[in-house]
Design a protein around this motif. Structure first.
Motif, PDB file in Angstrom:
ATOM      1  N   PRO A 262       0.798  -1.233   0.000  1.00  0.00           N
ATOM      2  CA  PRO A 262       0.000   0.000   0.000  1.00  0.00           C
ATOM      3  C   PRO A 262       0.827   1.278   0.000  1.00  0.00           C
ATOM      4  CG  PRO A 262      -0.158  -1.143   2.115  1.00  0.00           C
ATOM      5  CD  PRO A 262       0.518  -2.077   1.171  1.00  0.00           C
ATOM      6  N   THR A 263       2.033   1.211   0.544  1.00  0.00           N
ATOM      7  CA  THR A 263       2.919   2.383   0.538  1.00  0.00           C
ATOM      8  C   THR A 263       4.332   1.920   0.164  1.00  0.00           C
ATOM      9  OG1 THR A 263       3.405   2.112   2.901  1.00  0.00           O
ATOM     10  CG2 THR A 263       1.603   3.598   2.312  1.00  0.00           C
ATOM     11  N   GLY A 264       5.153   2.865  -0.236  1.00  0.00           N
ATOM     12  CA  GLY A 264       6.535   2.533  -0.569  1.00  0.00           C
ATOM     13  C   GLY A 264       6.796   2.623  -2.061  1.00  0.00           C
ATOM     14  N   ARG A 265       8.061   2.722  -2.396  1.00  0.00           N
ATOM     15  CA  ARG A 265       8.481   2.959  -3.785  1.00  0.00           C
ATOM     16  C   ARG A 265       8.893   1.626  -4.413  1.00  0.00           C
ATOM     17  NH1 ARG A 265      10.639   8.942  -3.800  1.00  0.00           N
ATOM     18  NH2 ARG A 265       9.495   9.713  -2.001  1.00  0.00           N
ATOM     19  N   TYR A 266       7.905   0.945  -4.981  1.00  0.00           N
ATOM     20  CA  TYR A 266       8.112  -0.405  -5.504  1.00  0.00           C
ATOM     21  C   TYR A 266       7.802  -0.485  -6.995  1.00  0.00           C
ATOM     22  CZ  TYR A 266       8.289  -2.027  -0.648  1.00  0.00           C
ATOM     23  OH  TYR A 266       8.637  -2.226   0.662  1.00  0.00           O
ATOM     24  N   LEU A 267       8.512  -1.387  -7.657  1.00  0.00           N
ATOM     25  CA  LEU A 267       8.268  -1.719  -9.062  1.00  0.00           C
ATOM     26  C   LEU A 267       8.311  -3.238  -9.186  1.00  0.00           C
ATOM     27  CD1 LEU A 267      10.768   0.893 -10.542  1.00  0.00           C
ATOM     28  CD2 LEU A 267       8.279   1.067 -10.709  1.00  0.00           C
ATOM     29  N   LEU A 268       7.579  -3.786 -10.150  1.00  0.00           N
ATOM     30  CA  LEU A 268       7.569  -5.217 -10.421  1.00  0.00           C
ATOM     31  C   LEU A 268       8.366  -5.471 -11.699  1.00  0.00           C
ATOM     32  CD1 LEU A 268       6.381  -8.159 -10.116  1.00  0.00           C
ATOM     33  CD2 LEU A 268       4.492  -7.365 -11.553  1.00  0.00           C
ATOM     34  N   VAL A 269       9.266  -6.464 -11.667  1.00  0.00           N
ATOM     35  CA  VAL A 269      10.044  -6.826 -12.855  1.00  0.00           C
ATOM     36  C   VAL A 269       9.767  -8.285 -13.200  1.00  0.00           C
ATOM     37  CG1 VAL A 269      12.312  -6.929 -13.949  1.00  0.00           C
ATOM     38  CG2 VAL A 269      11.868  -5.225 -12.173  1.00  0.00           C
ATOM     39  N   GLN A 270       9.466  -8.546 -14.485  1.00  0.00           N
ATOM     40  CA  GLN A 270       9.280  -9.906 -14.988  1.00  0.00           C
ATOM     41  C   GLN A 270      10.320 -10.222 -16.046  1.00  0.00           C
ATOM     42  OE1 GLN A 270       4.858 -10.246 -15.953  1.00  0.00           O
ATOM     43  NE2 GLN A 270       5.323 -12.213 -15.029  1.00  0.00           N
ATOM     44  N   ALA A 271      10.732 -11.483 -16.092  1.00  0.00           N
ATOM     45  CA  ALA A 271      11.650 -11.951 -17.129  1.00  0.00           C
ATOM     46  C   ALA A 271      10.889 -12.121 -18.440  1.00  0.00           C
ATOM     47  CB  ALA A 271      12.266 -13.280 -16.712  1.00  0.00           C
ATOM     48  N   GLY A 272      11.583 -11.808 -19.555  1.00  0.00           N
ATOM     49  CA  GLY A 272      11.004 -11.974 -20.882  1.00  0.00           C
ATOM     50  C   GLY A 272      11.760 -13.031 -21.682  1.00  0.00           C
ATOM     51  N   LYS A 273      11.373 -13.192 -22.948  1.00  0.00           N
ATOM     52  CA  LYS A 273      11.925 -14.266 -23.774  1.00  0.00           C
ATOM     53  C   LYS A 273      13.407 -14.079 -24.079  1.00  0.00           C
ATOM     54  CE  LYS A 273       9.777 -17.238 -25.331  1.00  0.00           C
ATOM     55  NZ  LYS A 273       9.432 -18.571 -24.787  1.00  0.00           N
ATOM     56  N   GLN A 274      13.885 -12.842 -24.130  1.00  0.00           N
ATOM     57  CA  GLN A 274      15.295 -12.635 -24.478  1.00  0.00           C
ATOM     58  C   GLN A 274      16.228 -13.104 -23.373  1.00  0.00           C
ATOM     59  OE1 GLN A 274      15.509  -8.491 -25.664  1.00  0.00           O
ATOM     60  NE2 GLN A 274      14.242  -8.845 -27.484  1.00  0.00           N
ATOM     61  N   ILE A 275      15.882 -12.872 -22.113  1.00  0.00           N
ATOM     62  CA  ILE A 275      16.741 -13.367 -21.028  1.00  0.00           C
ATOM     63  C   ILE A 275      16.616 -14.890 -20.925  1.00  0.00           C
ATOM     64  CG2 ILE A 275      15.061 -13.046 -19.146  1.00  0.00           C
ATOM     65  CD1 ILE A 275      18.847 -12.372 -18.924  1.00  0.00           C
ATOM     66  N   GLU A 276      15.447 -15.435 -21.264  1.00  0.00           N
ATOM     67  CA  GLU A 276      15.304 -16.895 -21.314  1.00  0.00           C
ATOM     68  C   GLU A 276      16.256 -17.478 -22.356  1.00  0.00           C
ATOM     69  OE1 GLU A 276      12.024 -20.243 -22.725  1.00  0.00           O
ATOM     70  OE2 GLU A 276      11.296 -18.478 -21.640  1.00  0.00           O
ATOM     71  N   HIS A 277      16.291 -16.871 -23.538  1.00  0.00           N
ATOM     72  CA  HIS A 277      17.159 -17.329 -24.625  1.00  0.00           C
ATOM     73  C   HIS A 277      18.631 -17.224 -24.209  1.00  0.00           C
ATOM     74  CE1 HIS A 277      16.959 -17.860 -29.212  1.00  0.00           C
ATOM     75  NE2 HIS A 277      18.214 -18.054 -28.895  1.00  0.00           N
ATOM     76  N   LEU A 278      18.998 -16.097 -23.617  1.00  0.00           N
ATOM     77  CA  LEU A 278      20.380 -15.825 -23.241  1.00  0.00           C
ATOM     78  C   LEU A 278      20.874 -16.811 -22.185  1.00  0.00           C
ATOM     79  CD1 LEU A 278      22.524 -13.628 -23.990  1.00  0.00           C
ATOM     80  CD2 LEU A 278      21.795 -12.400 -21.940  1.00  0.00           C
ATOM     81  N   THR A 279      19.998 -17.230 -21.285  1.00  0.00           N
ATOM     82  CA  THR A 279      20.392 -18.133 -20.198  1.00  0.00           C
ATOM     83  C   THR A 279      20.091 -19.597 -20.525  1.00  0.00           C
ATOM     84  OG1 THR A 279      18.254 -17.895 -19.048  1.00  0.00           O
ATOM     85  CG2 THR A 279      20.012 -16.329 -18.462  1.00  0.00           C
ATOM     86  N   GLY A 280      19.698 -19.867 -21.760  1.00  0.00           N
ATOM     87  CA  GLY A 280      19.425 -21.240 -22.144  1.00  0.00           C
ATOM     88  C   GLY A 280      18.276 -21.862 -21.380  1.00  0.00           C
ATOM     89  N   GLY A 281      17.356 -21.025 -20.904  1.00  0.00           N
ATOM     90  CA  GLY A 281      16.187 -21.524 -20.185  1.00  0.00           C
ATOM     91  C   GLY A 281      16.391 -21.646 -18.687  1.00  0.00           C
ATOM     92  N   LEU A 282      17.570 -21.209 -18.180  1.00  0.00           N
ATOM     93  CA  LEU A 282      17.747 -21.208 -16.721  1.00  0.00           C
ATOM     94  C   LEU A 282      16.738 -20.244 -16.092  1.00  0.00           C
ATOM     95  CD1 LEU A 282      19.291 -22.090 -14.198  1.00  0.00           C
ATOM     96  CD2 LEU A 282      20.915 -20.212 -14.637  1.00  0.00           C
ATOM     97  N   ILE A 283      16.592 -19.082 -16.707  1.00  0.00           N
ATOM     98  CA  ILE A 283      15.506 -18.160 -16.371  1.00  0.00           C
ATOM     99  C   ILE A 283      14.438 -18.330 -17.441  1.00  0.00           C
ATOM    100  CG2 ILE A 283      14.827 -15.722 -16.207  1.00  0.00           C
ATOM    101  CD1 ILE A 283      17.671 -15.145 -15.190  1.00  0.00           C
ATOM    102  N   LYS A 284      13.202 -18.486 -17.041  1.00  0.00           N
ATOM    103  CA  LYS A 284      12.097 -18.623 -17.987  1.00  0.00           C
ATOM    104  C   LYS A 284      11.266 -17.341 -18.008  1.00  0.00           C
ATOM    105  CE  LYS A 284      11.995 -23.081 -19.433  1.00  0.00           C
ATOM    106  NZ  LYS A 284      11.852 -23.489 -20.835  1.00  0.00           N
ATOM    107  N   ALA A 285      10.803 -16.966 -19.199  1.00  0.00           N
ATOM    108  CA  ALA A 285       9.914 -15.804 -19.310  1.00  0.00           C
ATOM    109  C   ALA A 285       8.664 -16.034 -18.470  1.00  0.00           C
ATOM    110  CB  ALA A 285       9.539 -15.580 -20.771  1.00  0.00           C
ATOM    111  N   GLY A 286       8.236 -14.993 -17.768  1.00  0.00           N
ATOM    112  CA  GLY A 286       7.101 -15.111 -16.856  1.00  0.00           C
ATOM    113  C   GLY A 286       5.765 -14.941 -17.563  1.00  0.00           C
ATOM    114  N   PHE A 287       4.839 -15.848 -17.292  1.00  0.00           N
ATOM    115  CA  PHE A 287       3.492 -15.747 -17.860  1.00  0.00           C
ATOM    116  C   PHE A 287       2.637 -14.773 -17.049  1.00  0.00           C
ATOM    117  CE2 PHE A 287       4.784 -19.720 -19.827  1.00  0.00           C
ATOM    118  CZ  PHE A 287       4.211 -19.621 -21.088  1.00  0.00           C
ATOM    119  N   HIS A 288       1.743 -14.083 -17.748  1.00  0.00           N
ATOM    120  CA  HIS A 288       0.822 -13.171 -17.072  1.00  0.00           C
ATOM    121  C   HIS A 288      -0.404 -12.923 -17.946  1.00  0.00           C
ATOM    122  CE1 HIS A 288       3.925 -10.905 -19.253  1.00  0.00           C
ATOM    123  NE2 HIS A 288       3.056  -9.931 -19.427  1.00  0.00           N
TER     124      HIS A 288
END
Length: 374
Positions: A262-288
């Motif tokens: 409810p308060t505070g300076r926050y942002l949400l970050v999700q992984a996309g397909k390019q970081i998935e590709h770069l890491t060979g799928g170690l990080i997966k793009a987040g569904f939403h």
């Protein structure tokens, strides 16, 4: 009712920015960021530089823009460059998942109570979008000029006079935060600090607010943006005035309704397909997905009373951070090995192949899937 800070790891950018890179506290925070992306595909960022007033000014302006007559909005369409700058009107973009076999398999494997709203009809999303590019033009001739086109400024004087300054101010807040997260993630993955950030030095980054008319599309369970992942490297979100964004945690398969603290300076970050590709799928793009739910409708009624003169439009405060279009995208071998080991530990029985290609080609491939490019 839980908030994101109770369900996703919170990464403190203030620690990263105020202490030496090799300090124990910073290295722990970087490892936490990388682990969050591997396990969840998303994280929450605390950044004291973020101004809620800037986000409010941004939301006000974009609400006013999308409250214009359709004839005025159509002047800002650029279909000839695949809608990569300017406006994309409602019922244009299609959710890729509706016809993508691997994505449909993911939905089928979710617990029925955790599945997204049905996208099998492959109907276009009723949302609109505006893309404002915030990349640094490359000092070389790019192979992908349509992905690096100049910006479109709306023509209405009451909007155009403050458009660029407002977009740039809020856009830079999110760009600064996500580039710091890229640095932290690189360190946490055992890569040089600048590795990911440098790969995106000339990326066609986009401040890309979406707009959903909650008068026209305000019925409960309306799909405003169907179940999907993002094609870019990282997507960062500020607060929206209306709930409705759901994300899926990779490690649990649970649907998480996005509710900022409810308060505070926050942002949400999700992984996309390019970081998935770069890491060979170690990080997966987040569904939403974005849907109209009970919480959305409660805020609609509340704002009718508190802000009766404001448009009833859901604006997403969203920034898409890209790798450079001409960057050679391919899996980092040591991360691919980690991905294979991680997938085996999770019982995954099939491996995804990540072919080497230019980032621009990867983007064009994805745009064809979502009907923004022929």
């Amino acid at each position: 009712m839980s908030t994101l800070s109770e369900t996703l790891p919170v990464i403190d950018l203030d620690v990263f920015l105020s202490q030496p890179t090799q300090s124990t506290r910073v290295l722990e925070e970087c490892h936490k960021a990388a682990t969050a992306f591997i396990q969840y595909g998303a994280l929450l960022v605390h950044d004291s530089r973020v101004s809620e007033e800037d986000n409010d000014s941004f939301l006000d302006l974009v609400e006013d823009y999308f409250a214009q007559p359709i004839e005025d909005l159509q002047k800002d369409e650029r279909p000839e460059i695949h809608y990569q700058v300017g406006v994309t009107l409602e019922n244009t973009e299609k959710p890729k998942c509706a016809v993508d076999e691997p994505c449909l398999d993911i939905i089928a494997n979710l617990d029925p109570a955790e599945r997204p709203l049905d996208v099998s009809g492959h109907h276009p999303d009723p949302k609109c979008r505006f893309f404002w590019t915030m990349g640094t033009p490359p000092p070389y001739e790019t192979e992908y000029p349509a992905l690096n086109a100049p910006n479109v400024v709306p023509q209405a004087p009451c909007i155009s006079e403050k458009w660029e300054s407002t977009m740039e101010k809020w856009g830079h807040s999110m760009k600064n935060a996500v580039e710091n997260i890229a640095e932290m993630t690189a360190i946490g993955l055992g890569l040089p600090r600048e590795f990911i950030k440098d790969a995106g030095k000339y990326g066609p980054h986009l401040l890309g607010p979406t707009a959903s008319d909650l008068v026209k599309y305000g019925q409960k369970d309306t799909i405003l943006a169907g179940f999907h992942t993002d094609l870019n490297c990282f997507t960062i979100h500020g607060r929206s005035r209306y709930p409705g964004l759901n994300i899926w945690a990779r490690n649990t398969g649970r649907r998480i309704p996005v509710r900022f603290p409810p308060t505070g300076r926050y942002l949400l970050v999700q992984a996309g397909k390019q970081i998935e590709h770069l890491t060979g799928g170690l990080i997966k793009a987040g569904f939403h997905e974005v849907v109209v739910n009970d919480a959305t409708l409660q805020i609609v009624e509340r704002r009718k009373e508190s802000h009766p003169d404001r448009p009833n439009i859901r604006i997403s405060s969203t920034f898409f951070w890209h790798l450079s279009s001409d960057y050679e995208l391919g899996p980092i071998p040591k991360l691919s090995e980690c991905a294979n080991a991680f997938n085996l530990s999770q019982g995954a029985d099939q491996q995804t192949t990540y072919e080497r290609m230019k980032v621009g080609q990867q983007v064009q491939n994805e745009l064809k899937h979502i009907a923004l490019m022929a």
